[in-house]
Design an enzyme around this catalytic site. Structure first.
Site, mmCIF file in Angstrom:
data_model
loop_
_atom_site.group_PDB
_atom_site.id
_atom_site.type_symbol
_atom_site.label_atom_id
_atom_site.label_comp_id
_atom_site.label_asym_id
_atom_site.label_seq_id
_atom_site.Cartn_x
_atom_site.Cartn_y
_atom_site.Cartn_z
ATOM 1 N N ASN A 236 0.736 -1.076 0.075
ATOM 2 C CA ASN A 236 -0.028 -0.011 -0.192
ATOM 3 C C ASN A 236 0.735 1.605 0.078
ATOM 4 O OD1 ASN A 236 0.974 0.704 3.100
ATOM 5 N ND2 ASN A 236 -0.705 -0.917 3.300
ATOM 6 N N ASP A 332 -4.244 -9.926 12.406
ATOM 7 C CA ASP A 332 -4.853 -8.874 13.340
ATOM 8 C C ASP A 332 -3.312 -8.586 14.276
ATOM 9 O OD1 ASP A 332 -5.205 -7.013 14.081
ATOM 10 O OD2 ASP A 332 -6.896 -6.728 12.776
ATOM 11 N N PHE A 349 -4.628 2.879 14.475
ATOM 12 C CA PHE A 349 -5.007 4.145 13.879
ATOM 13 C C PHE A 349 -5.910 3.773 12.631
ATOM 14 C CE2 PHE A 349 -2.230 7.404 13.111
ATOM 15 C CZ PHE A 349 -1.234 7.476 14.426
HETATM 16 O O1 PMT Z 1 2.655 5.791 6.798
HETATM 17 P P1 PMT Z 1 2.146 7.176 6.776
HETATM 18 O O2 PMT Z 1 2.242 7.829 4.910
HETATM 19 O O3 PMT Z 1 2.926 8.317 6.657
HETATM 20 O O4 PMT Z 1 0.347 7.420 5.740
HETATM 21 C C1 PMT Z 1 0.127 7.328 7.737
HETATM 22 C C2 PMT Z 1 -1.395 5.659 7.666
HETATM 23 C C3 PMT Z 1 -2.719 6.968 7.269
HETATM 24 C C4 PMT Z 1 -0.612 5.037 7.135
HETATM 25 C C5 PMT Z 1 -1.681 5.553 9.436
HETATM 26 O O5 PMT Z 1 -2.375 7.243 9.817
HETATM 27 C C6 PMT Z 1 -2.467 4.861 9.580
HETATM 28 O O6 PMT Z 1 -3.370 5.377 9.350
HETATM 29 N N1 PMT Z 1 -2.251 3.896 9.817
HETATM 30 C C7 PMT Z 1 -2.994 2.694 9.925
HETATM 31 C C8 PMT Z 1 -3.349 2.189 8.503
HETATM 32 C C9 PMT Z 1 -4.865 1.595 7.937
HETATM 33 O O7 PMT Z 1 -4.221 0.515 7.125
HETATM 34 O O8 PMT Z 1 -5.346 0.877 9.365
HETATM 35 P P2 PMT Z 1 -6.250 -0.284 9.276
HETATM 36 O O9 PMT Z 1 -7.877 0.627 9.611
HETATM 37 O O10 PMT Z 1 -6.410 -1.758 8.640
HETATM 38 O O11 PMT Z 1 -6.264 -0.589 10.504
HETATM 39 C C10 PMT Z 1 -6.202 -0.328 11.599
HETATM 40 C C11 PMT Z 1 -5.407 -0.971 12.910
HETATM 41 O O12 PMT Z 1 -5.238 -2.042 13.331
HETATM 42 C C12 PMT Z 1 -4.020 -0.073 12.432
HETATM 43 O O13 PMT Z 1 -3.162 0.498 13.898
HETATM 44 C C13 PMT Z 1 -3.201 -1.219 12.349
HETATM 45 O O14 PMT Z 1 -2.159 -0.652 12.312
HETATM 46 C C14 PMT Z 1 -3.655 -2.142 12.624
HETATM 47 N N2 PMT Z 1 -3.801 -4.005 12.353
HETATM 48 C C15 PMT Z 1 -4.337 -3.874 11.140
HETATM 49 C C16 PMT Z 1 -3.952 -5.114 10.128
HETATM 50 C C17 PMT Z 1 -3.515 -6.054 10.798
HETATM 51 N N3 PMT Z 1 -3.190 -7.572 10.139
HETATM 52 N N4 PMT Z 1 -2.589 -5.666 11.845
HETATM 53 C C18 PMT Z 1 -2.711 -4.588 12.488
HETATM 54 O O15 PMT Z 1 -2.233 -4.523 13.568
#
Ligand code: PMT
Length: 428
Positions: A236, A332, A349
């Site tokens: 991504n 996750d 996030f």
């Molecule tokens: O890296 P940059 O270019 O500065 O951009 C920053 C960002 C937009 C990537 C950052 O601010 C952000 O939003 N990060 C989380 C992005 C995301 O994909 O979130 P999600 O909705 O898929 O996941 C929710 C949360 O679970 C996140 O905290 C993620 O780290 C965590 N997660 C998700 C999937 C997984 N398999 N393991 C996780 O730990």
């Protein structure tokens, strides 16, 4: 952190150059800091030039405001050359008010330091006067104000000066010095301005936010890459900028930080233990390996939710009209860590193109998080940009952080995390 009290080489032209890592304490306390340096009339004004040089070398942005008295000792040109910024002295100055007006300048500063602070300036500050640009800025700024008194020993000992200094201290002004010793007028006694390295140290301590002192923080950052074959992967647009800024802000706030970084083209943020990984599975393993005694886990990484069910050993050929990919869910990391009995304070996030609040709150609830930072993404927002905006939710509240650099946003987020962590610790 082994922070030196003054540069061991006396003159340190660049961070790390002469005494290596021991300069880091200053560097990380001052880097990107916005310092408003007030210079008032006194022979010690020439030392403010050296202080400007030291601050700039440590990464600070310095704007100098001189009183009329100061200009009798040093010219504005000296400070302009050293700070790279126009020097201001007049309250009513059409040119400057059109650019950064005095109220903007007061708001801009992370800290105000008046060095040297004459007996006259101390008296005017104590009296709450706003009769020139410098005193007006001191009244108008929300930033901490520090003064470095410099005057003849008899003037310093005068009950009027002592009463003014006591009043300023009572109102929260920081008083650096003065030192005792031989004075320009030939007297010996208290009233010498502290030397520039000592002022740098005092300012660094003032700005170092100890909000996470003694805490261990684990941060994930950047994307993951899920290989399809030896040359292709699913990934991504995450650049890692947000996560690196968060890791650095946590370290600056006194935490011991481990940063698990996906493949990004960013230099190491200082004072942080960085572990590079590629895939979600590697990030998962590294996060668990670094979880011992962690107080706060901040998951900024954009982890791939899926990986190819199988990675081809040879490059996939384009001999078919369509290609079906079979994907498997990745672990996750955040949900797993947050569900542990001994879970640290968990901050997730949420990157959403739509229904930001609804999806963020669902993540807060479903992953049993302490906090979730929601950022709108798409159309150049969030991913890969230098700026970001956040709405942060926790079970009892929310706070909005407007668009700003990821560096300053990270600092504000860390302050909020420290605040909520303290509240949680009090409740338990
Ligand atoms: O890296 P940059 O270019 O500065 O951009 C920053 C960002 C937009 C990537 C950052 O601010 C952000 O939003 N990060 C989380 C992005 C995301 O994909 O979130 P999600 O909705 O898929 O996941 C929710 C949360 O679970 C996140 O905290 C993620 O780290 C965590 N997660 C998700 C999937 C997984 N398999 N393991 C996780 O730990």
């Amino acid at each position: 952190m082994d922070v030196i009290s003054s540069c061991v080489q006396e003159v340190c032209w660049a961070p790390f150059e002469c005494c290596g890592a021991r300069c880091e304490g200053y560097y990380y306390a001052m880097n990107h800091r916005k310092i408003l340096l007030g210079v008032s009339g006194g022979i010690a004004a020439y030392k403010a030039a050296e202080l400007t040089r030291l601050l700039v070398r440590r990464g600070a942005s310095v704007r100098v405001v001189m009183t009329r008295g100061a200009q009798a000792f040093v010219t504005p040109m000296t400070f302009q050359a050293l700070s790279g910024e126009a020097v201001r002295s007049e309250l009513f100055d059409d040119a400057h008010e059109a650019a950064m007006g005095h109220i903007e300048l007061a708001r801009w500063a992370d800290a105000v330091l008046i060095a040297p602070a004459s007996a006259n300036v101390l008296a005017r500050l104590a009296g709450g006067m706003a009769d020139d640009l410098l005193t007006t800025l001191c009244l108008a700024t929300p930033a901490p104000v520090a003064v470095a008194p410099a005057m003849n020993q008899q003037m310093w000992r005068n009950p009027a000066t002592q009463a003014n200094v006591a009043l300023l201290r009572e109102r929260g002004t920081h008083v650096f010095g003065p030192a005792t010793g031989e004075q320009a007028c030939g007297d010996i006694g208290p009233g010498r301005m502290l030397e520039p390295p000592a002022l740098l140290e005092a300012l660094s301590s003032l700005l170092a936010s100890p909000a996470l002192a003694g805490k261990r923080v684990l941060v994930t950052a950047g994307p993951t890459r899920e290989p399809l074959d030896p040359v292709r992967f699913l990934s991504n647009r995450s650049s890692g900028k947000m996560g690196f800024a968060v890791a650095e802000a946590a370290a600056r706030a006194g935490a011991d930080v481990a940063l698990i970084a996906g493949p990004v083209a960013l230099p190491d943020p200082g004072l942080v233990k960085r572990v590079n990984v590629e895939t979600a599975a590697e990030m998962h393993t590294a996060a668990l390996e670094h979880l011992d005694n962690v107080d706060v886990f901040i998951a900024t990484a954009a982890v791939s939710d899926y990986r190819p069910a199988a990675t081809e050993r040879r490059k996939i050929k384009k001999d078919q009209a369509t290609l079906q990919l079979s994907l498997t869910r990745n672990p996750d990391i955040l949900a797993e860590i947050a569900s542990r009995d001994d879970a640290p304070f968990c901050v997730g996030f949420a990157a959403e193109t739509d229904r930001l609040e609804e999806y963020a709150l669902a993540k807060l609830r479903d992953k049993r998080l302490d906090m979730v930072a929601a950022n709108p993404v798409g159309d150049g927002q969030g991913f890969d940009s230098d700026d970001n905006r956040l709405i942060v939710f926790w079970p009892e509240g929310q706070r909005e952080f407007p668009l700003q650099s990821k560096t300053s946003l990270a600092r504000e987020l860390i302050d909020l995390i420290a605040e909520r962590l303290e509240r949680k610790d009090e409740e338990n």
